[in-house]
Design a protein around this motif. Structure first.
Motif, PDB file in Angstrom:
ATOM      1  N   GLY A 151       0.826  -1.202   0.000  1.00  0.00           N
ATOM      2  CA  GLY A 151       0.000   0.000   0.000  1.00  0.00           C
ATOM      3  C   GLY A 151       0.857   1.246   0.000  1.00  0.00           C
ATOM      4  O   GLY A 151       2.044   1.205   0.335  1.00  0.00           O
ATOM      5  N   ILE A 152       0.243   2.365  -0.385  1.00  0.00           N
ATOM      6  CA  ILE A 152       0.946   3.653  -0.436  1.00  0.00           C
ATOM      7  C   ILE A 152       0.103   4.701   0.273  1.00  0.00           C
ATOM      8  O   ILE A 152      -1.096   4.823   0.028  1.00  0.00           O
ATOM      9  CB  ILE A 152       1.209   4.079  -1.896  1.00  0.00           C
ATOM     10  CG1 ILE A 152       2.041   3.018  -2.626  1.00  0.00           C
ATOM     11  CG2 ILE A 152       1.921   5.432  -1.934  1.00  0.00           C
ATOM     12  CD1 ILE A 152       2.300   3.332  -4.100  1.00  0.00           C
ATOM     13  N   GLU A 153       0.751   5.459   1.148  1.00  0.00           N
ATOM     14  CA  GLU A 153       0.070   6.512   1.909  1.00  0.00           C
ATOM     15  C   GLU A 153       0.712   7.859   1.608  1.00  0.00           C
ATOM     16  O   GLU A 153       1.944   7.964   1.512  1.00  0.00           O
ATOM     17  CB  GLU A 153       0.164   6.207   3.404  1.00  0.00           C
ATOM     18  CG  GLU A 153      -0.541   7.220   4.289  1.00  0.00           C
ATOM     19  CD  GLU A 153      -0.378   6.907   5.763  1.00  0.00           C
ATOM     20  OE1 GLU A 153      -0.944   7.657   6.580  1.00  0.00           O
ATOM     21  OE2 GLU A 153       0.323   5.932   6.114  1.00  0.00           O
ATOM     22  N   ASP A 154      -0.119   8.873   1.477  1.00  0.00           N
ATOM     23  CA  ASP A 154       0.370  10.232   1.230  1.00  0.00           C
ATOM     24  C   ASP A 154       0.631  10.919   2.573  1.00  0.00           C
ATOM     25  O   ASP A 154      -0.294  11.199   3.330  1.00  0.00           O
ATOM     26  CB  ASP A 154      -0.667  11.017   0.430  1.00  0.00           C
ATOM     27  CG  ASP A 154      -0.150  12.366  -0.036  1.00  0.00           C
ATOM     28  OD1 ASP A 154       1.003  12.706   0.274  1.00  0.00           O
ATOM     29  OD2 ASP A 154      -0.906  13.087  -0.710  1.00  0.00           O
ATOM     30  N   LEU A 155       1.899  11.186   2.863  1.00  0.00           N
ATOM     31  CA  LEU A 155       2.258  11.858   4.113  1.00  0.00           C
ATOM     32  C   LEU A 155       2.400  13.367   3.952  1.00  0.00           C
ATOM     33  O   LEU A 155       2.723  14.065   4.919  1.00  0.00           O
ATOM     34  CB  LEU A 155       3.581  11.298   4.655  1.00  0.00           C
ATOM     35  CG  LEU A 155       3.612   9.843   5.111  1.00  0.00           C
ATOM     36  CD1 LEU A 155       4.953   9.532   5.749  1.00  0.00           C
ATOM     37  CD2 LEU A 155       2.483   9.533   6.076  1.00  0.00           C
ATOM     38  N   THR A 156       2.164  13.880   2.754  1.00  0.00           N
ATOM     39  CA  THR A 156       2.444  15.289   2.466  1.00  0.00           C
ATOM     40  C   THR A 156       1.790  16.260   3.446  1.00  0.00           C
ATOM     41  O   THR A 156       2.474  17.170   3.957  1.00  0.00           O
ATOM     42  CB  THR A 156       2.031  15.631   1.024  1.00  0.00           C
ATOM     43  OG1 THR A 156       2.618  14.674   0.134  1.00  0.00           O
ATOM     44  CG2 THR A 156       2.496  17.010   0.643  1.00  0.00           C
ATOM     45  N   PRO A 157       0.491  16.144   3.757  1.00  0.00           N
ATOM     46  CA  PRO A 157      -0.101  17.105   4.708  1.00  0.00           C
ATOM     47  C   PRO A 157       0.583  17.073   6.067  1.00  0.00           C
ATOM     48  O   PRO A 157       0.821  18.118   6.677  1.00  0.00           O
ATOM     49  CB  PRO A 157      -1.567  16.651   4.802  1.00  0.00           C
ATOM     50  CG  PRO A 157      -1.821  15.924   3.519  1.00  0.00           C
ATOM     51  CD  PRO A 157      -0.530  15.218   3.218  1.00  0.00           C
ATOM     52  N   ARG A 158       0.925  15.883   6.544  1.00  0.00           N
ATOM     53  CA  ARG A 158       1.597  15.780   7.839  1.00  0.00           C
ATOM     54  C   ARG A 158       3.018  16.335   7.781  1.00  0.00           C
ATOM     55  O   ARG A 158       3.487  16.956   8.732  1.00  0.00           O
ATOM     56  CB  ARG A 158       1.598  14.319   8.310  1.00  0.00           C
ATOM     57  CG  ARG A 158       0.314  13.943   9.040  1.00  0.00           C
ATOM     58  CD  ARG A 158       0.302  12.501   9.460  1.00  0.00           C
ATOM     59  NE  ARG A 158      -0.107  11.638   8.356  1.00  0.00           N
ATOM     60  CZ  ARG A 158      -0.108  10.314   8.418  1.00  0.00           C
ATOM     61  NH1 ARG A 158       0.313   9.700   9.507  1.00  0.00           N
ATOM     62  NH2 ARG A 158      -0.522   9.599   7.395  1.00  0.00           N
ATOM     63  N   VAL A 159       3.693  16.107   6.650  1.00  0.00           N
ATOM     64  CA  VAL A 159       5.050  16.639   6.502  1.00  0.00           C
ATOM     65  C   VAL A 159       5.041  18.158   6.579  1.00  0.00           C
ATOM     66  O   VAL A 159       5.919  18.768   7.203  1.00  0.00           O
ATOM     67  CB  VAL A 159       5.676  16.154   5.175  1.00  0.00           C
ATOM     68  CG1 VAL A 159       6.935  16.943   4.830  1.00  0.00           C
ATOM     69  CG2 VAL A 159       6.007  14.662   5.264  1.00  0.00           C
ATOM     70  N   ARG A 160       4.053  18.781   5.972  1.00  0.00           N
ATOM     71  CA  ARG A 160       3.963  20.244   6.039  1.00  0.00           C
ATOM     72  C   ARG A 160       3.745  20.712   7.487  1.00  0.00           C
ATOM     73  O   ARG A 160       4.341  21.693   7.932  1.00  0.00           O
ATOM     74  CB  ARG A 160       2.841  20.729   5.129  1.00  0.00           C
ATOM     75  CG  ARG A 160       3.183  20.568   3.639  1.00  0.00           C
ATOM     76  CD  ARG A 160       2.011  20.874   2.745  1.00  0.00           C
ATOM     77  NE  ARG A 160       2.374  20.684   1.343  1.00  0.00           N
ATOM     78  CZ  ARG A 160       1.513  20.461   0.376  1.00  0.00           C
ATOM     79  NH1 ARG A 160       0.215  20.423   0.640  1.00  0.00           N
ATOM     80  NH2 ARG A 160       1.923  20.308  -0.878  1.00  0.00           N
ATOM     81  N   LYS A 161       2.899  19.988   8.192  1.00  0.00           N
ATOM     82  CA  LYS A 161       2.653  20.319   9.599  1.00  0.00           C
ATOM     83  C   LYS A 161       3.930  20.121  10.422  1.00  0.00           C
ATOM     84  O   LYS A 161       4.316  20.982  11.227  1.00  0.00           O
ATOM     85  CB  LYS A 161       1.530  19.426  10.141  1.00  0.00           C
ATOM     86  CG  LYS A 161       1.304  19.549  11.639  1.00  0.00           C
ATOM     87  CD  LYS A 161       0.326  18.478  12.109  1.00  0.00           C
ATOM     88  CE  LYS A 161       0.256  18.443  13.628  1.00  0.00           C
ATOM     89  NZ  LYS A 161      -0.575  17.315  14.116  1.00  0.00           N
ATOM     90  N   TRP A 162       4.596  18.977  10.231  1.00  0.00           N
ATOM     91  CA  TRP A 162       5.809  18.671  10.978  1.00  0.00           C
ATOM     92  C   TRP A 162       6.921  19.665  10.666  1.00  0.00           C
ATOM     93  O   TRP A 162       7.698  20.030  11.539  1.00  0.00           O
ATOM     94  CB  TRP A 162       6.269  17.252  10.670  1.00  0.00           C
ATOM     95  CG  TRP A 162       5.321  16.197  11.175  1.00  0.00           C
ATOM     96  CD1 TRP A 162       4.441  16.312  12.217  1.00  0.00           C
ATOM     97  CD2 TRP A 162       5.150  14.884  10.654  1.00  0.00           C
ATOM     98  NE1 TRP A 162       3.737  15.147  12.375  1.00  0.00           N
ATOM     99  CE2 TRP A 162       4.137  14.245  11.440  1.00  0.00           C
ATOM    100  CE3 TRP A 162       5.735  14.162   9.615  1.00  0.00           C
ATOM    101  CZ2 TRP A 162       3.735  12.939  11.198  1.00  0.00           C
ATOM    102  CZ3 TRP A 162       5.340  12.857   9.380  1.00  0.00           C
ATOM    103  CH2 TRP A 162       4.347  12.255  10.169  1.00  0.00           C
ATOM    104  N   ASN A 163       7.007  20.113   9.425  1.00  0.00           N
ATOM    105  CA  ASN A 163       8.025  21.077   9.054  1.00  0.00           C
ATOM    106  C   ASN A 163       7.818  22.393   9.809  1.00  0.00           C
ATOM    107  O   ASN A 163       8.769  23.045  10.231  1.00  0.00           O
ATOM    108  CB  ASN A 163       8.011  21.319   7.546  1.00  0.00           C
ATOM    109  CG  ASN A 163       9.194  22.142   7.073  1.00  0.00           C
ATOM    110  OD1 ASN A 163      10.284  22.069   7.650  1.00  0.00           O
ATOM    111  ND2 ASN A 163       9.006  22.929   6.042  1.00  0.00           N
ATOM    112  N   ALA A 164       6.553  22.762   9.995  1.00  0.00           N
ATOM    113  CA  ALA A 164       6.258  23.978  10.751  1.00  0.00           C
ATOM    114  C   ALA A 164       6.626  23.805  12.226  1.00  0.00           C
ATOM    115  O   ALA A 164       7.167  24.711  12.859  1.00  0.00           O
ATOM    116  CB  ALA A 164       4.780  24.337  10.612  1.00  0.00           C
ATOM    117  N   ILE A 165       6.361  22.598  12.766  1.00  0.00           N
ATOM    118  CA  ILE A 165       6.668  22.331  14.174  1.00  0.00           C
ATOM    119  C   ILE A 165       8.173  22.353  14.413  1.00  0.00           C
ATOM    120  O   ILE A 165       8.652  22.893  15.414  1.00  0.00           O
ATOM    121  CB  ILE A 165       6.092  20.968  14.611  1.00  0.00           C
ATOM    122  CG1 ILE A 165       4.565  21.010  14.628  1.00  0.00           C
ATOM    123  CG2 ILE A 165       6.629  20.557  15.983  1.00  0.00           C
ATOM    124  CD1 ILE A 165       3.928  19.669  14.901  1.00  0.00           C
TER     125      ILE A 165
END
Length: 197
Positions: A151-165
């Protein structure tokens, strides 16, 4: 403390997660099909990386051109270990190869390339250990795409959040990132991968 060479990954009994970064067209098609399909290229080497933070360093946390979409690709451990068994290191390490000529011969014919890169912290600082990345050539990509991927999961939204953190508190960030632990490499592969028992 981490050993100099060890594989750290998010894995369970049957599968392991590797990370890749792509542009929108490849990522969207892969997410819909839950495997890689065109415009993904089946004719060039693709690199898979079990270290999330190393891919973040490589892709500038999803801000590098052509690497704005971060995918978590879950594959079978059988496929992962097959890739490791078919791989050759990208440099002629003395403890693995008898000579540079032997390495050159094996490397040129290997369907898989194995490279160790300096591991990185969430802020991009070099750490005193290495992270593995595995290059799958066109000779084995079909097997990866058609047989290994679960399976493949899109982590992009979380990566943007984590980058801000991470700009604020790396301690808060650490609690949110994917968990990784030392992967138990089969004994017969430890020497060729530079991994100590």
């Amino acid at each position: 403390m981490a050993r100099l060479y060890e594989i750290r990954a998010d894995y369970d009994r049957e599968t392991i997660v590797v990370y890749q970064a792509y542009a929108d067209p490849i990522a969207d098609a892969a997410l819909e099909a839950q495997t890689f399909v065109r415009p993904f290229s089946f004719k060039r080497m693709t690199w898979i990386k079990p270290s999330f933070l190393w891919l973040m360093h490589r892709s500038h946390w999803g801000q590098k051109t052509g690497q704005t979409r971060i995918l978590a690709v879950r594959i079978t451990r059988a496929g992962w270990e097959r890739a490791l068994s078919l791989g050759e290191l990208t440099s002629p390490e003395r403890g693995v190869y008898r000579s540079a000529a032997e390495w050159e011969r094996k490397f040129q014919s290997a369907p898989v390339h194995i490279q160790w890169d300096t591991e990185r912290s969430s802020r991009g600082a070099a750490l005193p250990c290495f992270s593995i990345q595995v290059g799958l050539s066109r000779h084995i990509i079909r097997e990866f795409v058609e047989e290994w991927i679960v399976g493949i999961e899109d982590l992009t939204p979380r990566v943007r959040k984590w980058n801000a953190i991470r700009v604020g508190s790396s301690r808060s960030l650490k609690r949110e990132l994917p968990g990784e632990k030392v992967y138990p490499v089969p004994g017969e592969l430890t020497r060729k991968l530079l991994i100590s028992d």
